[in-house]
Write a protein that holds these residues in place. Structure first.
Motif, PDB file in Angstrom:
ATOM      1  N   ASP A  91       0.835  -1.207   0.000  1.00 41.23           N
ATOM      2  CA  ASP A  91       0.000   0.000   0.000  1.00 41.23           C
ATOM      3  C   ASP A  91       0.867   1.254   0.000  1.00 41.23           C
ATOM      4  O   ASP A  91       0.545   2.240  -0.669  1.00 41.23           O
ATOM      5  CB  ASP A  91      -0.919  -0.003   1.218  1.00 41.23           C
ATOM      6  N   ALA A  92       1.955   1.227   0.760  1.00 37.11           N
ATOM      7  CA  ALA A  92       2.871   2.374   0.762  1.00 37.11           C
ATOM      8  C   ALA A  92       3.458   2.574  -0.635  1.00 37.11           C
ATOM      9  O   ALA A  92       3.683   3.713  -1.067  1.00 37.11           O
ATOM     10  CB  ALA A  92       3.982   2.153   1.784  1.00 37.11           C
ATOM     11  N   ILE A  93       3.674   1.482  -1.346  1.00 37.18           N
ATOM     12  CA  ILE A  93       4.169   1.562  -2.717  1.00 37.18           C
ATOM     13  C   ILE A  93       3.088   2.123  -3.639  1.00 37.18           C
ATOM     14  O   ILE A  93       3.348   2.998  -4.466  1.00 37.18           O
ATOM     15  CB  ILE A  93       4.625   0.168  -3.192  1.00 37.18           C
ATOM     16  N   HIS A  94       1.868   1.623  -3.469  1.00 33.83           N
ATOM     17  CA  HIS A  94       0.758   2.079  -4.323  1.00 33.83           C
ATOM     18  C   HIS A  94       0.527   3.583  -4.193  1.00 33.83           C
ATOM     19  O   HIS A  94       0.277   4.273  -5.191  1.00 33.83           O
ATOM     20  CB  HIS A  94      -0.525   1.327  -3.953  1.00 33.83           C
ATOM     21  N   TYR A  95       0.620   4.100  -2.967  1.00 35.49           N
ATOM     22  CA  TYR A  95       0.349   5.522  -2.731  1.00 35.49           C
ATOM     23  C   TYR A  95       1.620   6.358  -2.623  1.00 35.49           C
ATOM     24  O   TYR A  95       1.578   7.490  -2.140  1.00 35.49           O
ATOM     25  CB  TYR A  95      -0.473   5.675  -1.448  1.00 35.49           C
TER      26      TYR A  95
END
Length: 233
Positions: A91-95
């Motif tokens: 999720d940190a990668i996605h955002y």
């Protein structure tokens, strides 16, 4: 970043291949499930008029719940709190573009891996995702410093703590390969001599820290990040 990725990824590539059929890397997760919360973080940042060049603090709910006191705990550093929900490294990668890159940070403090392990991701997958996160950081700024907080122990997740310990060892090994990366161990501040998390540091859910727990957490983080970043303020 290439030297870190090449050295470490080569050593774990076989393990990743072997576990890929049995372990989800985030497939099936709704990548937009935190959209509302992320939008609120963006709006809050606009309202505060956050300047660029600070230290983005991104991660899961343990980072989010630290927000009310993080500026005081890490003073006088300029921090940008961006903790959200029960996020994972994926999720940190996605955002990344919205929660990290948008603020052109000189450094990033990240806490992920806790929920990853709890959801069944292996230490190898956690390490791989951290490498992906670091790659994004260094694609934006090759000199960006990345501080990763170790996965913390907890009462409710004692059964997966052995996996978390292995993941922490891998994260530490990655950081030792690159002077731009720093591993911050908060685990030892929260466990007793028996190696078990101390209940007095946690709220009722047995996962998140109370004020006493955050005192210990903050002291461990501050000891590493403040001396390293104070000259850049």
């Amino acid at each position: 970043m290439t030297r870190v990725f090449d050295r470490f990824f080569y050593r774990i590539a076989v393990s990743i291949f072997c576990c890929s059929l049995a372990c989800s890397w985030g497939a099936g997760q709704d990548a937009t499930r935190f959209e509302k919360e992320v939008t609120e973080l963006e709006e809050r940042a606009r309202e505060r008029g956050i300047s660029k060049g600070g230290i983005v603090c991104v991660g899961s709910s343990s980072m989010r719940m630290w927000t009310p006191r993080i500026e005081q705990d890490l003073a006088p550093l300029s921090v940008v709190p961006m903790g959200f929900g029960g996020s994972q490294f994926s999720d940190a990668i996605h955002y990344f573009d919205r929660l990290v890159a948008a603020y052109e940070p000189r450094a990033v403090l990240v806490y992920e891996g806790d929920n990853d392990v709890a959801k069944g991701k292996t230490p190898v997958v956690v390490a791989r995702d951290f490498l992906d996160f670091v790659r994004l950081c260094h694609e934006q700024n090759s000199e960006m410093r990345v501080y990763v907080i170790s996965i913390k122990p907890s009462i409710a997740r004692a059964s997966v703590w052995p996996q978390a310990v292995k993941a922490n060892a891998m994260l530490k090994a990655i950081c030792e390969e690159d002077e731009r990366l720093n591993f911050i161990d908060v685990a030892h501040a929260l466990i007793g001599r028996d190696g078990v998390a101390k209940e007095r540091y946690f709220v009722e859910d047995g996962i998140h820290l109370n004020d006493l727990g955050y005192d210990r957490w903050a002291r461990a983080v501050r000891k590493v990040i403040v001396p390293n970043e104070i000259d850049f303020e």
